[in-house]
Design a protein around this motif. Structure first.
Motif, PDB file in Angstrom:
ATOM      1  N   GLY A  36       0.796  -1.228   0.000  1.00 60.68           N
ATOM      2  CA  GLY A  36       0.000   0.000   0.000  1.00 60.68           C
ATOM      3  C   GLY A  36       0.824   1.272   0.000  1.00 60.68           C
ATOM      4  O   GLY A  36       0.299   2.346  -0.273  1.00 60.68           O
ATOM      5  N   GLN A  37       2.115   1.178   0.300  1.00 61.69           N
ATOM      6  CA  GLN A  37       2.968   2.377   0.268  1.00 61.69           C
ATOM      7  C   GLN A  37       3.391   2.725  -1.157  1.00 61.69           C
ATOM      8  O   GLN A  37       3.917   3.800  -1.415  1.00 61.69           O
ATOM      9  CB  GLN A  37       4.215   2.139   1.118  1.00 61.69           C
ATOM     10  N   CYS A  38       3.203   1.790  -2.124  1.00 61.05           N
ATOM     11  CA  CYS A  38       3.647   2.035  -3.508  1.00 61.05           C
ATOM     12  C   CYS A  38       2.788   3.128  -4.150  1.00 61.05           C
ATOM     13  O   CYS A  38       1.590   3.201  -3.869  1.00 61.05           O
ATOM     14  CB  CYS A  38       3.495   0.754  -4.349  1.00 61.05           C
ATOM     15  N   PRO A  39       3.419   3.980  -5.034  1.00 56.54           N
ATOM     16  CA  PRO A  39       4.841   4.040  -5.349  1.00 56.54           C
ATOM     17  C   PRO A  39       5.620   4.696  -4.215  1.00 56.54           C
ATOM     18  O   PRO A  39       5.097   5.620  -3.579  1.00 56.54           O
ATOM     19  CB  PRO A  39       4.891   4.902  -6.605  1.00 56.54           C
ATOM     20  N   MET A  40       6.825   4.194  -3.975  1.00 57.11           N
ATOM     21  CA  MET A  40       7.638   4.711  -2.868  1.00 57.11           C
ATOM     22  C   MET A  40       9.075   4.825  -3.358  1.00 57.11           C
ATOM     23  O   MET A  40       9.605   3.899  -3.946  1.00 57.11           O
ATOM     24  CB  MET A  40       7.578   3.769  -1.669  1.00 57.11           C
ATOM     25  N   TYR A  41       9.674   6.006  -3.134  1.00 55.87           N
ATOM     26  CA  TYR A  41      11.022   6.251  -3.651  1.00 55.87           C
ATOM     27  C   TYR A  41      11.661   7.326  -2.785  1.00 55.87           C
ATOM     28  O   TYR A  41      10.967   8.101  -2.120  1.00 55.87           O
ATOM     29  CB  TYR A  41      10.965   6.695  -5.120  1.00 55.87           C
ATOM     30  N   TYR A  42      12.995   7.357  -2.802  1.00 56.39           N
ATOM     31  CA  TYR A  42      13.693   8.207  -1.811  1.00 56.39           C
ATOM     32  C   TYR A  42      13.683   9.676  -2.210  1.00 56.39           C
ATOM     33  O   TYR A  42      13.653  10.565  -1.361  1.00 56.39           O
ATOM     34  CB  TYR A  42      15.144   7.736  -1.649  1.00 56.39           C
ATOM     35  N   ASN A  43      13.731   9.956  -3.524  1.00 58.85           N
ATOM     36  CA  ASN A  43      13.912  11.344  -3.962  1.00 58.85           C
ATOM     37  C   ASN A  43      12.565  12.022  -4.205  1.00 58.85           C
ATOM     38  O   ASN A  43      12.257  12.468  -5.312  1.00 58.85           O
ATOM     39  CB  ASN A  43      14.785  11.406  -5.219  1.00 58.85           C
ATOM     40  N   SER A  44      11.798  12.113  -3.135  1.00 65.77           N
ATOM     41  CA  SER A  44      10.447  12.707  -3.231  1.00 65.77           C
ATOM     42  C   SER A  44      10.452  14.098  -2.614  1.00 65.77           C
ATOM     43  O   SER A  44      11.323  14.418  -1.798  1.00 65.77           O
ATOM     44  CB  SER A  44       9.452  11.815  -2.488  1.00 65.77           C
ATOM     45  N   PRO A  45       9.497  14.946  -2.965  1.00 67.80           N
ATOM     46  CA  PRO A  45       9.401  16.268  -2.326  1.00 67.80           C
ATOM     47  C   PRO A  45       9.041  16.094  -0.846  1.00 67.80           C
ATOM     48  O   PRO A  45       8.471  15.101  -0.443  1.00 67.80           O
ATOM     49  CB  PRO A  45       8.264  16.946  -3.083  1.00 67.80           C
ATOM     50  N   ARG A  46       9.385  17.121  -0.038  1.00 67.92           N
ATOM     51  CA  ARG A  46       9.143  17.040   1.397  1.00 67.92           C
ATOM     52  C   ARG A  46       7.661  17.144   1.747  1.00 67.92           C
ATOM     53  O   ARG A  46       7.219  16.626   2.743  1.00 67.92           O
ATOM     54  CB  ARG A  46       9.911  18.190   2.083  1.00 67.92           C
ATOM     55  N   THR A  47       6.877  17.844   0.953  1.00 69.69           N
ATOM     56  CA  THR A  47       5.480  18.251   1.209  1.00 69.69           C
ATOM     57  C   THR A  47       5.468  19.310   2.321  1.00 69.69           C
ATOM     58  O   THR A  47       6.494  19.527   2.998  1.00 69.69           O
ATOM     59  CB  THR A  47       4.553  17.093   1.682  1.00 69.69           C
ATOM     60  N   GLY A  48       4.309  19.950   2.516  1.00 65.44           N
ATOM     61  CA  GLY A  48       4.191  20.964   3.578  1.00 65.44           C
ATOM     62  C   GLY A  48       3.989  20.328   4.933  1.00 65.44           C
ATOM     63  O   GLY A  48       4.130  20.980   5.958  1.00 65.44           O
ATOM     64  N   ARG A  49       3.654  19.008   4.941  1.00 66.17           N
ATOM     65  CA  ARG A  49       3.432  18.304   6.205  1.00 66.17           C
ATOM     66  C   ARG A  49       4.132  16.953   6.150  1.00 66.17           C
ATOM     67  O   ARG A  49       3.468  15.907   6.024  1.00 66.17           O
ATOM     68  CB  ARG A  49       1.943  18.107   6.439  1.00 66.17           C
ATOM     69  N   GLY A  86       5.541  13.475   6.762  1.00 65.58           N
ATOM     70  CA  GLY A  86       4.994  12.474   7.678  1.00 65.58           C
ATOM     71  C   GLY A  86       5.719  12.460   9.015  1.00 65.58           C
ATOM     72  O   GLY A  86       6.940  12.513   9.058  1.00 65.58           O
ATOM     73  N   SER A  87       4.936  12.406  10.104  1.00 68.68           N
ATOM     74  CA  SER A  87       5.544  12.302  11.433  1.00 68.68           C
ATOM     75  C   SER A  87       4.534  11.614  12.339  1.00 68.68           C
ATOM     76  O   SER A  87       3.506  11.138  11.887  1.00 68.68           O
ATOM     77  CB  SER A  87       5.842  13.706  11.981  1.00 68.68           C
ATOM     78  N   LYS A  88       4.829  11.563  13.622  1.00 66.64           N
ATOM     79  CA  LYS A  88       3.907  10.888  14.550  1.00 66.64           C
ATOM     80  C   LYS A  88       2.575  11.623  14.643  1.00 66.64           C
ATOM     81  O   LYS A  88       1.539  11.034  14.917  1.00 66.64           O
ATOM     82  CB  LYS A  88       4.552  10.788  15.933  1.00 66.64           C
ATOM     83  N   SER A  89       2.603  12.933  14.421  1.00 67.11           N
ATOM     84  CA  SER A  89       1.326  13.649  14.618  1.00 67.11           C
ATOM     85  C   SER A  89       0.396  13.372  13.453  1.00 67.11           C
ATOM     86  O   SER A  89       0.806  13.131  12.328  1.00 67.11           O
ATOM     87  CB  SER A  89       1.576  15.154  14.792  1.00 67.11           C
ATOM     88  N   LYS A  90      -0.877  13.415  13.792  1.00 72.91           N
ATOM     89  CA  LYS A  90      -1.902  12.913  12.879  1.00 72.91           C
ATOM     90  C   LYS A  90      -1.955  13.687  11.568  1.00 72.91           C
ATOM     91  O   LYS A  90      -2.007  13.115  10.491  1.00 72.91           O
ATOM     92  CB  LYS A  90      -3.255  12.979  13.583  1.00 72.91           C
ATOM     93  N   PHE A  91      -1.975  15.009  11.677  1.00 78.02           N
ATOM     94  CA  PHE A  91      -2.233  15.802  10.467  1.00 78.02           C
ATOM     95  C   PHE A  91      -0.952  16.015   9.667  1.00 78.02           C
ATOM     96  O   PHE A  91      -0.523  17.150   9.441  1.00 78.02           O
ATOM     97  CB  PHE A  91      -2.897  17.124  10.847  1.00 78.02           C
ATOM     98  N   THR A  92      -0.353  14.896   9.315  1.00 74.02           N
ATOM     99  CA  THR A  92       0.840  14.958   8.449  1.00 74.02           C
ATOM    100  C   THR A  92       0.704  13.881   7.373  1.00 74.02           C
ATOM    101  O   THR A  92      -0.188  13.033   7.451  1.00 74.02           O
ATOM    102  CB  THR A  92       2.126  14.674   9.281  1.00 74.02           C
ATOM    103  N   SER A  93       1.606  13.891   6.407  1.00 69.20           N
ATOM    104  CA  SER A  93       1.506  12.983   5.262  1.00 69.20           C
ATOM    105  C   SER A  93       1.915  11.575   5.676  1.00 69.20           C
ATOM    106  O   SER A  93       3.088  11.224   5.655  1.00 69.20           O
ATOM    107  CB  SER A  93       2.394  13.490   4.124  1.00 69.20           C
TER     108      SER A  93
END
Ligand code: GLC
Length: 732
Positions: free
Chosen positions: A577-590, A592-599
């Motif tokens: 379910g994580q696909c597509p997944m690759y290292y050189n992706s944009p950071r996004t404005g949020r 992903g982190s432990k807090s809910k409202f992130t990517s």
């Protein structure tokens, strides 16, 4: 391949002058033999009937017994063929003889074939070989493949496949160098040098074919042949990158991709074919369609009928039609009716004749008996090259002090894949021979190992419980070979679930529950979702499909005669379910982190299981004292690398960068250099990688390249996650 001499250029112009319109169109027609006889429907229809169950596989095979191959000799004799897709040298000589001695102008055919990772000497799949991070190897294996296939009369490889792929569900990820544009560009250039090289003797080189042009690997949801769409900035920064690099290296041909790109199929896409490839990149070879792709433009909904498809394709820059006969059937009338200007035909034919001339086909169209049999027995040099590249392609993913095995280890070897010869060959190894293949079981026996073999279960089998029981009781350590059949990757082999196929994970659980140490040896053509395996199995070796020397290579690494040094060229997601997944992706404005409202996902981890560039060793390395020196138009980035373990070994030092703030968002990291270093135990060395500043830019949505002053973060380390870093302000 040498450039054209003035004399050769004159010869081409003279031929073009003499050629009739039919003869010109003949050069643009590439065919495969038609399968005829033994049945009263077309071969394609027969395949459909077997696929949808109207006839059984046995009935199909019975009908094939009575079939023959029709190479359309009469069309060839009339000058109506430019190329044939075939590999049998006797057939090739026969077809060439008609073209050279029985046609009006004697123009030789160019014989093409899918030689993706070796001809007779089959090397690891490209996804594995690229993980050696050794461009010299990419070149050497290309050159061996060129020499072996040219001896059969094949002068054109439909390779290298250099599609960037970021989605492990796509089966064709196996055929290319992975997810990174920089590594793919290095791979593409080296492979073109290997295939085409600059030898004087035409027996030693072939024409390369960059494929699939372009962005085929971005097929939506990883489903083969599916639609692709993206901003032009992404197209130029990611997917075009290896093609631009390989064209600058002199690649002779390009194959257009099946997919529609931003609404226009690549087969008829004048933006990619003409504006970018032929004009902006200055490509002077020829473009061939993929198989049947011109006819599929009707299915795409971009052409009304075959004549419309033919006109749109030629006008867009498609020089040769693979396999549909549409150019042969439609172009003459299109030109004579004024719907198509003859200049498009002349351009295509000039390009095709130029490559045939540069291949030496006019001087040497045939192969001799000696050549045909030159590689019946593979030379020791080729075998040792296959072993070296196979050993270096192996990636150690996990090792809780289980590997290397002691020479005296009492091994229970399990897994059906451990002794299936053709399964070591990998996708697109049509010319490999089972008799040349060393299985993992054979490789262990070749080392004199104390090994008992119990197949137990394969990718499509049920579990043989008796064999599992015997395996558990016999050995002190269990080596479990699990993974995918060759048919589960490559073309038309997308998987919606990239865990181990069948009941192989169940087999592993039974083996782990025995309490004996288990080593998992993976044979696969794509990244797999291995969360359970990573959690419960103490040692995991990623061995891909390594070609004919697979068994010896795996055995050498298992026993520690070779210290694994391969690195992943593609991200291994934790879950499909994580696909597509690759290292050189944009950071996004949020991010992903432990807090809910992130990517992030509610039900999957943030990180991949194994990142791009990852690979362990039997020794350990430390990175110290990173330093950046700005010198003129380069950054010299250095680090002290130390082998802190007890064994000699190789490490791929990787250099990444991040443009912190730019006029379009930039990836969190971009690979910009690497250096593979061999260090003795305890040795330390200052390693410097040079980053030219002109490589620190990006293309915008108008395909304009920008170098923008500002803050950059430079990384150097052992993979795309674990790096030392320093900030630097650059004013270009
Ligand atoms: C296939 C593939 C292409 C190959 C061609 C000829 O459909 O897409 O990679 O070179 O046909 O076999």
């Amino acid at each position: 391949m040498k450039e054209l001499t003035d004399k050769q250029k004159a010869k081409i112009d003279e031929l073009l002058e003499k050629m009739t319109l039919e003869e010109k169109i003949g050069q643009m027609n590439q065919i495969s033999p038609s399968i005829v006889g033994g049945f009263d429907v077309s071969f394609e229809e027969l395949i459909e009937m077997m696929t949808d169950g109207r006839i059984s596989k046995e009935e199909f095979e019975h009908m094939m017994e009575g079939a023959t191959q029709d190479f359309h000799d009469d069309v060839n004799r009339a000058g109506g063929l430019g190329s044939v897709l075939v590999s049998d040298p006797k057939v090739i000589n026969k077809l060439q003889k008609i073209a050279v001695e029985e046609t009006r102008l004697g123009i030789p055919l160019i014989i093409g074939f899918d030689v993706i990772h070796g001809f007779r000497t089959v090397f690891p799949i490209a996804l594995a070989e690229a993980g050696t991070f050794e461009p010299e190897l990419f070149e050497k294996t290309g050159r061996i493949a060129a020499k072996e296939s040219r001896a059969s009369g094949i002068a054109w490889h439909f390779a290298p496949m250099i599609d960037i792929s970021r989605d492990a569900r796509w089966g064709r990820i196996s055929e290319g160098p992975g997810e990174d544009p920089y590594l793919a560009s290095v791979f593409a250039k080296a492979r073109v040098r290997g295939l085409q090289n600059d030898d004087e003797n035409p027996e030693n080189y072939v024409a390369a074919c960059l494929k699939h042009y372009v962005a085929y690997g971005a097929c939506e949801s990883g489903r083969d042949y599916n639609t692709t769409g993206m901003a032009k900035s992404m197209l130029h920064n990611i997917y075009l990158s290896p093609f631009k690099a390989a064209v600058s290296e002199g690649a002779a041909t390009v194959m257009a991709a099946f997919n529609d790109l931003n609404g226009v199929p690549c087969t008829v896409n004048s933006y990619t074919l003409r504006n970018i490839l032929k004009e902006s990149y200055g490509f002077d070879g020829f473009v061939v369609s993929d198989a049947n792709a011109i006819r599929e433009c009707i299915v795409h909904g971009i052409a009304e009928d075959e004549k419309d498809a033919a006109i749109k394709a030629v006008s867009a820059g498609m020089d040769m039609d693979m396999g549909t006969w549409i150019y042969h059937n439609e172009l003459k009338e299109a030109v004579e009716s004024g719907k198509l200007d003859i200049s498009y035909i002349d351009e295509a034919v000039h390009r095709i004749l130029s490559i045939k001339m540069r291949l030496g086909l006019f001087e040497k169209p045939y192969v001799t008996d000696e050549q045909m049999h030159r590689y019946d027995q593979l030379p020791e040099e080729h075998l040792s090259q296959a072993l070296e590249v196979a050993e270096k392609s192996i990636v150690l993913l996990k090792n809780d002090d289980v590997l290397p095995l002691k020479k005296t280890a009492k091994i229970s070897l399990t897994g059906a894949l451990a002794d299936m010869p053709e399964e070591v060959l990998g996708s697109w190894s049509l010319s490999g021979r089972a008799s040349d293949c060393v299985t993992i079981y054979q490789g262990l026996k070749n080392k004199g190992a104390d090994v008992s073999y119990y197949p137990c279960c394969g990718p499509e089998d049920s579990i043989n419980e008796a064999e599992v029981k015997a395996a558990i009781s016999e050995g002190d350590i269990i080596v479990a070979v699990v993974g995918e059949l060759v048919s589960m990757s490559g073309e038309a082999s997308s998987r919606a679930d990239i865990t181990l196929p069948g009941r192989q994970r169940e087999l592993l659980k039974m083996l782990v529950d025995s309490g004996k140490p288990v080593v998992a040896v993976l044979m696969n053509g794509r990244p797999l979702a291995l969360s359970w395996e990573d959690k419960h199995i103490p040692a995991i070796l990623e061995c891909w499909h390594l070609g004919i020397q697979m068994g010896n290579a795996v055995a050498n690494v298992l026993f520690g005669d070779v210290n694994p040094s391969g690195k992943l060229t593609c991200t291994f997601p934790a879950m499909t379910g994580q696909c597509p997944m690759y290292y050189n992706s944009p950071r996004t404005g949020r991010p992903g982190s432990k807090s809910k409202f992130t990517s992030r996902y509610l039900d999957a981890p943030l990180e991949p299981l194994y990142p791009f560039g990852y690979g362990l060793s039997y020794t350990s390395f430390e990175y110290l004292d990173m330093d950046i020196k700005e010198k003129d138009d380069c950054l010299n980035v250095s680090v002290v690398l130390k082998n802190t373990g007890k064994r000699d070994g190789s490490e791929v030092v990787q250099l990444y960068m991040h443009d912190v703030s730019a006029s379009i968002v930039r990836p969190v990291k971009e690979l910009k250099g690497f250096s593979k270093e061999y260090l003795k135990a305890g040795e330390e060395r200052k390693v410097t990688i040079t980053l030219p500043k002109n490589q620190m830019g990006f293309y915008d949505d108008n395909a304009v390249y920008h170098l923008e002053d500002g803050k950059f973060i430079i990384y150097i380390g052992t993979n795309s996650k674990e790096c030392l870093e320093q900030e630097i302000i650059i004013n270009f």
